[in-house]
Design a protein around this motif. Sequence first.
Motif, PDB file in Angstrom:
ATOM      1  N   ALA A 167      62.193  61.449 -18.301  1.00  0.00           N
ATOM      2  CA  ALA A 167      63.076  60.868 -19.315  1.00  0.00           C
ATOM      3  C   ALA A 167      62.268  60.306 -20.494  1.00  0.00           C
ATOM      4  CB  ALA A 167      63.939  59.775 -18.701  1.00  0.00           C
ATOM      5  N   ARG A 168      61.044  59.859 -20.234  1.00  0.00           N
ATOM      6  CA  ARG A 168      60.187  59.307 -21.286  1.00  0.00           C
ATOM      7  C   ARG A 168      59.336  60.384 -21.963  1.00  0.00           C
ATOM      8  NH1 ARG A 168      60.839  55.426 -17.453  1.00  0.00           N
ATOM      9  NH2 ARG A 168      61.108  53.277 -18.144  1.00  0.00           N
ATOM     10  N   GLY A 169      59.503  61.631 -21.543  1.00  0.00           N
ATOM     11  CA  GLY A 169      58.731  62.715 -22.136  1.00  0.00           C
ATOM     12  C   GLY A 169      57.314  62.826 -21.618  1.00  0.00           C
ATOM     13  N   ILE A 170      57.048  62.227 -20.473  1.00  0.00           N
ATOM     14  CA  ILE A 170      55.715  62.275 -19.873  1.00  0.00           C
ATOM     15  C   ILE A 170      55.570  63.582 -19.103  1.00  0.00           C
ATOM     16  CG2 ILE A 170      54.204  61.180 -18.176  1.00  0.00           C
ATOM     17  CD1 ILE A 170      55.561  58.505 -18.948  1.00  0.00           C
ATOM     18  N   GLU A 171      54.489  64.279 -19.351  1.00  0.00           N
ATOM     19  CA  GLU A 171      54.252  65.565 -18.708  1.00  0.00           C
ATOM     20  C   GLU A 171      53.822  65.373 -17.254  1.00  0.00           C
ATOM     21  OE1 GLU A 171      51.226  69.334 -19.114  1.00  0.00           O
ATOM     22  OE2 GLU A 171      51.635  68.102 -20.875  1.00  0.00           O
ATOM     23  N   LEU A 172      54.369  66.200 -16.360  1.00  0.00           N
ATOM     24  CA  LEU A 172      54.019  66.196 -14.937  1.00  0.00           C
ATOM     25  C   LEU A 172      53.206  67.452 -14.650  1.00  0.00           C
ATOM     26  CD1 LEU A 172      57.573  65.453 -13.487  1.00  0.00           C
ATOM     27  CD2 LEU A 172      55.867  63.801 -14.202  1.00  0.00           C
ATOM     28  N   THR A 173      52.045  67.272 -14.049  1.00  0.00           N
ATOM     29  CA  THR A 173      51.173  68.401 -13.751  1.00  0.00           C
ATOM     30  C   THR A 173      50.794  68.381 -12.274  1.00  0.00           C
ATOM     31  OG1 THR A 173      50.228  68.201 -15.970  1.00  0.00           O
ATOM     32  CG2 THR A 173      49.015  69.552 -14.393  1.00  0.00           C
ATOM     33  N   VAL A 174      50.950  69.511 -11.596  1.00  0.00           N
ATOM     34  CA  VAL A 174      50.485  69.624 -10.215  1.00  0.00           C
ATOM     35  C   VAL A 174      48.978  69.796 -10.273  1.00  0.00           C
ATOM     36  CG1 VAL A 174      50.570  70.957  -8.081  1.00  0.00           C
ATOM     37  CG2 VAL A 174      52.632  70.707  -9.460  1.00  0.00           C
ATOM     38  N   VAL A 175      48.259  68.847  -9.675  1.00  0.00           N
ATOM     39  CA  VAL A 175      46.801  68.893  -9.745  1.00  0.00           C
ATOM     40  C   VAL A 175      46.145  69.206  -8.405  1.00  0.00           C
ATOM     41  CG1 VAL A 175      46.580  67.428 -11.787  1.00  0.00           C
ATOM     42  CG2 VAL A 175      46.651  66.382  -9.522  1.00  0.00           C
ATOM     43  N   ARG A 176      46.925  69.069  -7.324  1.00  0.00           N
ATOM     44  CA  ARG A 176      46.356  69.352  -6.008  1.00  0.00           C
ATOM     45  C   ARG A 176      47.473  69.695  -5.045  1.00  0.00           C
ATOM     46  NH1 ARG A 176      41.822  65.714  -2.974  1.00  0.00           N
ATOM     47  NH2 ARG A 176      41.356  67.256  -1.381  1.00  0.00           N
ATOM     48  N   VAL A 177      47.222  70.669  -4.166  1.00  0.00           N
ATOM     49  CA  VAL A 177      48.204  71.079  -3.159  1.00  0.00           C
ATOM     50  C   VAL A 177      47.489  71.226  -1.819  1.00  0.00           C
ATOM     51  CG1 VAL A 177      49.837  72.867  -2.448  1.00  0.00           C
ATOM     52  CG2 VAL A 177      49.574  72.318  -4.867  1.00  0.00           C
ATOM     53  N   TRP A 178      48.066  70.644  -0.806  1.00  0.00           N
ATOM     54  CA  TRP A 178      47.579  70.790   0.560  1.00  0.00           C
ATOM     55  C   TRP A 178      48.554  71.727   1.281  1.00  0.00           C
ATOM     56  CZ3 TRP A 178      47.532  66.182  -2.045  1.00  0.00           C
ATOM     57  CH2 TRP A 178      46.303  65.523  -2.170  1.00  0.00           C
ATOM     58  N   VAL A 179      48.237  73.023   1.326  1.00  0.00           N
ATOM     59  CA  VAL A 179      49.107  74.015   1.958  1.00  0.00           C
ATOM     60  C   VAL A 179      49.045  73.829   3.476  1.00  0.00           C
ATOM     61  CG1 VAL A 179      49.523  76.484   2.276  1.00  0.00           C
ATOM     62  CG2 VAL A 179      48.746  75.621   0.065  1.00  0.00           C
ATOM     63  N   GLY A 180      50.207  73.906   4.109  1.00  0.00           N
ATOM     64  CA  GLY A 180      50.280  73.746   5.557  1.00  0.00           C
ATOM     65  C   GLY A 180      50.399  72.294   6.005  1.00  0.00           C
ATOM     66  N   ALA A 181      50.370  71.371   5.056  1.00  0.00           N
ATOM     67  CA  ALA A 181      50.484  69.948   5.390  1.00  0.00           C
ATOM     68  C   ALA A 181      51.937  69.616   5.741  1.00  0.00           C
ATOM     69  CB  ALA A 181      50.017  69.096   4.218  1.00  0.00           C
ATOM     70  N   THR A 182      52.111  68.622   6.574  1.00  0.00           N
ATOM     71  CA  THR A 182      53.436  68.210   7.045  1.00  0.00           C
ATOM     72  C   THR A 182      53.866  66.907   6.377  1.00  0.00           C
ATOM     73  OG1 THR A 182      52.508  66.897   8.841  1.00  0.00           O
ATOM     74  CG2 THR A 182      52.936  69.243   9.299  1.00  0.00           C
ATOM     75  N   ARG A 183      55.091  66.495   6.674  1.00  0.00           N
ATOM     76  CA  ARG A 183      55.565  65.191   6.177  1.00  0.00           C
ATOM     77  C   ARG A 183      54.683  64.058   6.709  1.00  0.00           C
ATOM     78  NH1 ARG A 183      60.051  64.890   3.257  1.00  0.00           N
ATOM     79  NH2 ARG A 183      61.497  66.620   3.315  1.00  0.00           N
ATOM     80  N   HIS A 184      54.201  64.220   7.915  1.00  0.00           N
ATOM     81  CA  HIS A 184      53.291  63.217   8.491  1.00  0.00           C
ATOM     82  C   HIS A 184      52.027  63.105   7.627  1.00  0.00           C
ATOM     83  CE1 HIS A 184      51.067  60.887  11.455  1.00  0.00           C
ATOM     84  NE2 HIS A 184      50.091  61.764  11.341  1.00  0.00           N
ATOM     85  N   ASP A 185      51.509  64.236   7.193  1.00  0.00           N
ATOM     86  CA  ASP A 185      50.327  64.236   6.323  1.00  0.00           C
ATOM     87  C   ASP A 185      50.630  63.562   4.984  1.00  0.00           C
ATOM     88  OD1 ASP A 185      48.722  65.678   8.181  1.00  0.00           O
ATOM     89  OD2 ASP A 185      49.681  67.541   7.521  1.00  0.00           O
ATOM     90  N   GLU A 186      51.824  63.818   4.453  1.00  0.00           N
ATOM     91  CA  GLU A 186      52.236  63.178   3.200  1.00  0.00           C
ATOM     92  C   GLU A 186      52.228  61.663   3.352  1.00  0.00           C
ATOM     93  OE1 GLU A 186      56.148  62.710   0.301  1.00  0.00           O
ATOM     94  OE2 GLU A 186      56.356  63.349   2.380  1.00  0.00           O
ATOM     95  N   ARG A 187      52.825  61.149   4.411  1.00  0.00           N
ATOM     96  CA  ARG A 187      52.868  59.695   4.648  1.00  0.00           C
ATOM     97  C   ARG A 187      51.452  59.134   4.792  1.00  0.00           C
ATOM     98  NH1 ARG A 187      56.331  57.793   2.239  1.00  0.00           N
ATOM     99  NH2 ARG A 187      55.537  55.847   3.063  1.00  0.00           N
ATOM    100  N   ARG A 188      50.596  59.858   5.518  1.00  0.00           N
ATOM    101  CA  ARG A 188      49.214  59.403   5.724  1.00  0.00           C
ATOM    102  C   ARG A 188      48.490  59.302   4.383  1.00  0.00           C
ATOM    103  NH1 ARG A 188      44.881  62.357   5.903  1.00  0.00           N
ATOM    104  NH2 ARG A 188      46.034  64.289   6.222  1.00  0.00           N
ATOM    105  N   LEU A 189      48.659  60.311   3.530  1.00  0.00           N
ATOM    106  CA  LEU A 189      48.013  60.283   2.213  1.00  0.00           C
ATOM    107  C   LEU A 189      48.572  59.166   1.339  1.00  0.00           C
ATOM    108  CD1 LEU A 189      47.795  64.107   1.525  1.00  0.00           C
ATOM    109  CD2 LEU A 189      45.869  62.555   1.867  1.00  0.00           C
TER     110      LEU A 189
END
Length: 93
Positions: A51-73
């Motif tokens: 909404a503020r015009g701030i650009e979002l960029t994907v800078v890193r992807v952990w393929v095969g990671a689970t929701r548990h891994d997301e919470r840990r990170l």
Amino acid sequence: MAVYLLHFSAPVCVTRPARHYLGYADDGRVETRLREHRTGQGARITAAASARGIELTVVRVWVGATRHDERRLKRRKEAPRMCPLCRGTGRGR
């Protein structure tokens, strides 16, 4: 399944200068999730950034990671250190 790290081109808020968002995508559909974030259908912080015009960029992807891994990170609270754009700039240290 994948966990991804978004980098914001500018801080979203003055009082909480967040510049990153860690998220999870089923079946590795990171591009679909990014489109949702950019159109305000994702997390509240990404909606505010868009909404503020701030650009979002994907800078890193952990393929095969689970929701548990997301919470840990997320619990580590080290997104700037995991971000390749912030490492070496002093913002991630």
